[in-house]
Motif scaffolding. Sequence first.
Motif, PDB file in Angstrom:
ATOM      1  N   PRO A 192       0.801  -1.232   0.000  1.00  0.00           N
ATOM      2  CA  PRO A 192       0.000   0.000   0.000  1.00  0.00           C
ATOM      3  C   PRO A 192       0.835   1.283   0.000  1.00  0.00           C
ATOM      4  N   ARG A 193       2.100   1.193   0.389  1.00  0.00           N
ATOM      5  CA  ARG A 193       2.955   2.387   0.388  1.00  0.00           C
ATOM      6  C   ARG A 193       3.188   2.930  -1.019  1.00  0.00           C
ATOM      7  N   PHE A 194       2.923   2.108  -2.027  1.00  0.00           N
ATOM      8  CA  PHE A 194       3.204   2.536  -3.397  1.00  0.00           C
ATOM      9  C   PHE A 194       2.027   3.191  -4.092  1.00  0.00           C
ATOM     10  N   GLU A 195       0.899   3.286  -3.434  1.00  0.00           N
ATOM     11  CA  GLU A 195      -0.266   3.894  -4.093  1.00  0.00           C
ATOM     12  C   GLU A 195       0.055   5.322  -4.542  1.00  0.00           C
ATOM     13  N   LYS A 196       0.724   6.102  -3.693  1.00  0.00           N
ATOM     14  CA  LYS A 196       1.092   7.472  -4.071  1.00  0.00           C
ATOM     15  C   LYS A 196       2.087   7.463  -5.228  1.00  0.00           C
ATOM     16  N   PHE A 197       3.011   6.509  -5.216  1.00  0.00           N
ATOM     17  CA  PHE A 197       4.007   6.396  -6.285  1.00  0.00           C
ATOM     18  C   PHE A 197       3.307   6.223  -7.633  1.00  0.00           C
ATOM     19  N   PHE A 198       2.322   5.356  -7.675  1.00  0.00           N
ATOM     20  CA  PHE A 198       1.642   5.071  -8.937  1.00  0.00           C
ATOM     21  C   PHE A 198       0.566   6.101  -9.274  1.00  0.00           C
ATOM     22  N   ASP A 199       0.149   6.900  -8.307  1.00  0.00           N
ATOM     23  CA  ASP A 199      -0.850   7.932  -8.569  1.00  0.00           C
ATOM     24  C   ASP A 199      -0.228   9.269  -8.987  1.00  0.00           C
ATOM     25  N   ARG A 200       1.097   9.367  -8.887  1.00  0.00           N
ATOM     26  CA  ARG A 200       1.754  10.609  -9.311  1.00  0.00           C
ATOM     27  C   ARG A 200       1.451  10.883 -10.780  1.00  0.00           C
ATOM     28  N   ASP A 201       1.329  12.146 -11.093  1.00  0.00           N
ATOM     29  CA  ASP A 201       1.035  12.544 -12.469  1.00  0.00           C
ATOM     30  C   ASP A 201       2.348  12.589 -13.251  1.00  0.00           C
ATOM     31  N   THR A 202       2.688  11.472 -13.851  1.00  0.00           N
ATOM     32  CA  THR A 202       3.906  11.384 -14.648  1.00  0.00           C
ATOM     33  C   THR A 202       3.536  11.024 -16.081  1.00  0.00           C
ATOM     34  N   ARG A 203       4.481  11.159 -16.950  1.00  0.00           N
ATOM     35  CA  ARG A 203       4.257  10.860 -18.370  1.00  0.00           C
ATOM     36  C   ARG A 203       3.756   9.438 -18.571  1.00  0.00           C
ATOM     37  N   TRP A 204       4.203   8.498 -17.801  1.00  0.00           N
ATOM     38  CA  TRP A 204       3.899   7.076 -18.009  1.00  0.00           C
ATOM     39  C   TRP A 204       2.979   6.521 -16.929  1.00  0.00           C
ATOM     40  N   LYS A 205       2.158   7.344 -16.342  1.00  0.00           N
ATOM     41  CA  LYS A 205       1.298   6.927 -15.231  1.00  0.00           C
ATOM     42  C   LYS A 205       0.427   5.723 -15.599  1.00  0.00           C
ATOM     43  N   ALA A 206      -0.318   5.790 -16.665  1.00  0.00           N
ATOM     44  CA  ALA A 206      -1.220   4.701 -17.057  1.00  0.00           C
ATOM     45  C   ALA A 206      -0.441   3.446 -17.412  1.00  0.00           C
ATOM     46  N   GLU A 207       0.685   3.613 -18.091  1.00  0.00           N
ATOM     47  CA  GLU A 207       1.496   2.462 -18.484  1.00  0.00           C
ATOM     48  C   GLU A 207       2.086   1.753 -17.269  1.00  0.00           C
ATOM     49  N   LYS A 208       2.593   2.535 -16.305  1.00  0.00           N
ATOM     50  CA  LYS A 208       3.156   1.922 -15.097  1.00  0.00           C
ATOM     51  C   LYS A 208       2.083   1.215 -14.277  1.00  0.00           C
ATOM     52  N   LYS A 209       0.901   1.803 -14.211  1.00  0.00           N
ATOM     53  CA  LYS A 209      -0.188   1.141 -13.479  1.00  0.00           C
ATOM     54  C   LYS A 209      -0.566  -0.176 -14.164  1.00  0.00           C
ATOM     55  N   ALA A 210      -0.606  -0.180 -15.489  1.00  0.00           N
ATOM     56  CA  ALA A 210      -0.944  -1.410 -16.226  1.00  0.00           C
ATOM     57  C   ALA A 210       0.126  -2.475 -16.012  1.00  0.00           C
ATOM     58  N   LEU A 211       1.395  -2.076 -16.066  1.00  0.00           N
ATOM     59  CA  LEU A 211       2.480  -3.035 -15.824  1.00  0.00           C
ATOM     60  C   LEU A 211       2.412  -3.578 -14.405  1.00  0.00           C
ATOM     61  N   ARG A 212       2.096  -2.706 -13.457  1.00  0.00           N
ATOM     62  CA  ARG A 212       1.976  -3.141 -12.058  1.00  0.00           C
ATOM     63  C   ARG A 212       0.916  -4.226 -11.928  1.00  0.00           C
ATOM     64  N   GLU A 213      -0.225  -4.042 -12.556  1.00  0.00           N
ATOM     65  CA  GLU A 213      -1.305  -5.031 -12.475  1.00  0.00           C
ATOM     66  C   GLU A 213      -0.874  -6.360 -13.079  1.00  0.00           C
ATOM     67  N   ILE A 214      -0.143  -6.307 -14.178  1.00  0.00           N
ATOM     68  CA  ILE A 214       0.350  -7.547 -14.808  1.00  0.00           C
ATOM     69  C   ILE A 214       1.331  -8.246 -13.873  1.00  0.00           C
ATOM     70  N   VAL A 215       2.273  -7.483 -13.325  1.00  0.00           N
ATOM     71  CA  VAL A 215       3.281  -8.071 -12.426  1.00  0.00           C
ATOM     72  C   VAL A 215       2.609  -8.676 -11.199  1.00  0.00           C
ATOM     73  N   LEU A 216       1.652  -7.952 -10.630  1.00  0.00           N
ATOM     74  CA  LEU A 216       1.004  -8.435  -9.409  1.00  0.00           C
ATOM     75  C   LEU A 216      -0.016  -9.535  -9.677  1.00  0.00           C
ATOM     76  N   SER A 217      -0.247  -9.884 -10.935  1.00  0.00           N
ATOM     77  CA  SER A 217      -1.076 -11.047 -11.237  1.00  0.00           C
ATOM     78  C   SER A 217      -0.254 -12.330 -11.103  1.00  0.00           C
ATOM     79  N   CYS A 218       1.037 -12.174 -10.843  1.00  0.00           N
ATOM     80  CA  CYS A 218       1.961 -13.295 -10.625  1.00  0.00           C
ATOM     81  C   CYS A 218       2.310 -13.340  -9.133  1.00  0.00           C
TER      82      CYS A 218
END
Length: 195
Positions: A6-32
């Motif tokens: 849960p500490r990473f929610e802010k990390f992934f919610d930051r408004d960065t150029r690759w926000k949506a892409e990083k969130k999508a990759l996170r979901e794929i990684v955490l499906s493992c």
Amino acid sequence: MGERNPRFEKFFDRDTRWKAEKKALREIVLSCPLTEELKWRQPVYCYQGRNVATLDGFKDRCVLSFFKGVLLSDPEGLLVPPGGNSRAARIVPFTSLAEIEERAETLRAYLMEAIALEKAGAKVDLPADDFDLPAELADALDADPALAEAWAALTPGRRRGWVVQVSGAKQAETRTRRVAKAAPLILEGRGPHDR
């Protein structure tokens, strides 16, 4: 399936150029079956405490990086070295969310293969110190026994990092300055990227 930190929610919610892409990759990684851990001030995905993958965004791309990527079979030919001096790590670069969504199943397969390699205890077989020391660094080590002892105690990756950093200078004067700046860090057992 994976363990979200849960500490990473802010990390992934930051408004960065690759926000949506990083969130999508996170979901794929955490499906493992990986845990999300904090290392080097960013999320690292581990299997039983061993580093498997990380993700990051750069100016021109977002990447999923595999620590032992060189061992993956890569049937799709997606993996590339992150830089000219990389030996073990491999990345899969992306420039759009659509690319990530299109390759989601392949990425899961690569992640599961990386996990299987960790379960098997696979190690990347790297030749020991397969580089030439710059003359300025060799001279400094010859002149200072304490520095030479500290150099010998560094991990191979830290030694390689210093060689790359010092060798990157075109002029001997610059290489000499880099060695002088490196010496106190080497004596502390640190590499060029240690903070």
